[in-house]
Design an enzyme around this catalytic site. Structure first.
Site, PDB file in Angstrom:
ATOM      1  CB  SER A 140      -3.574   0.948   9.627  1.00 27.22           C
ATOM      2  OG  SER A 140      -2.464   0.985  10.507  1.00 27.22           O
ATOM      3  CE1 TYR A 153      -1.869   6.247   8.833  1.00 29.82           C
ATOM      4  CE2 TYR A 153      -1.674   4.554  10.520  1.00 29.82           C
ATOM      5  CZ  TYR A 153      -1.661   4.925   9.194  1.00 29.82           C
ATOM      6  OH  TYR A 153      -1.434   3.981   8.214  1.00 29.82           O
TER       7      TYR A 153
END
Ligand SMILES: NC(=O)c1ccc[n+]([C@@H]2O[C@H](COP(=O)([O-])OP(=O)(O)OC[C@H]3O[C@@H](n4cnc5c(N)ncnc54)[C@H](OP(=O)(O)O)[C@@H]3O)[C@@H](O)[C@H]2O)c1
Length: 248
Positions: A140, A153
């Site tokens: 990510s 996250y």
């Protein structure tokens, strides 16, 4: 040239293959010739239909990675799997001061612990047959940046980047390529809350040099490349597919 990128004769297991980026990756790998094991906690019928319509081969597999050890037998009970795409992932949003242990553990289990133990199970099977394998992890922008209101996250995706490099170091000489794709801002369920927040959505769009959010299909080609012979000497890389976001 085309055989450099062909996946004919290969079998690929993609986690979270029922929707979004996982579905697009499964379809792209199938179009490149791979037989797909479309793994999902939800039914993968739509993905199987898309692959069949494209003339590809696929079967479904129920795999809920909220138990991060759920995949430990997966590679023993079937024929050789050559490519593993660790795509399944979740996100929980709350201010850091309010963030709960449940939201921490749930995200870390699916996004990081399951990635490690599924990769371990895959590598054990590849090494046992003295074969070759490709692992493609989905990282990510938050493998590099801090983000806001997504502490578990960010921790998990930063962990995926580190794990990608560690596993590459251990397995590069043993015939397994371990790499990752870091998608930018892609229109999927994962980013629905962001896109619904007008101010955040506008700020994000203004920073993307390509001038648009990414589509799940934008990630498929990068996955085919990393899973192919063309990427034979690529180990521990994190390939940004972000419309130029990190170049800013
Ligand atoms: N969209 C972006 O902008 C973006 C950017 C960077 C990275 N990513 C990463 O890309 C990956 C795919 O996300 P996406 O954007 O395609 O979002 P998505 O549409 O929400 O897809 C997430 C996938 O993970 C699956 N999943 C969630 N929990 C699972 C579990 N316990 N067991 C098995 N599968 C589970 C989901 O299944 P269900 O449908 O059943 O929930 C779904 O297939 C994730 O790792 C995400 O972090 C996305």
């Amino acid at each position: 040239m085309s055989e450099l990128f062909s996946l004919t004769g290969k079998t690929a297991l993609v986690t979270g293959a029922n929707t979004g980026i996982g579905q697009a990756i499964a379809l792209s790998l199938a179009k490149a010739g791979a037989s797909i094991i479309a793994a999902g906690r939800s039914p993968v019928d739509e993905t199987l239909a898309l692959i069949a319509a494209a003339g590809g081969k696929a079967e479904g597999l129920t795999l809920d990675l909220s138990d991060p050890m759920a995949g430990r037998e997966v590679f023993q009970s079937r024929g050789p799997v050559d490519i593993l795409v660790n795509n399944a992932g979740i996100i929980r949003r709350a201010d850091a001061v309010d963030f709960t242990e449940e939201d921490w553990d749930a995200v870390m289990d699916v996004n990081l612990k399951a990635v490690f133990f599924l990769s371990q199970a895959f590598a054990r099977a590849v090494l046992a047959r003295s074969g070759e394998g490709k692992i493609v992890n989905i990282a990510s922008m938050l493998s590099f940046q801090g983000g806001i209101r997504v502490p578990s996250y960010t921790a998990s995706k930063s962990g995926v980047a580190g794990l990608t490099k560690l596993l590459a170091n251990e397995w590069a000489a043993k015939g397994i390529n371990v790499n990752a794709i870091a998608p930018g801002y892609i229109s999927t369920n994962n980013t629905e809350a962001l896109r619904n927040d007008e101010a955040r959505s506008k700020a994000i769009l203004e920073r993307i040099p390509a001038g648009r959010w990414g589509d799940a299909e934008d990630i498929g080609g990068a996955a085919v490349f990393l899973a192919s012979r063309a990427a034979k000497y690529i180990h521990g890389a994190i390939l940004n597919v972000d419309g130029g976001w990190l170049a800013r």
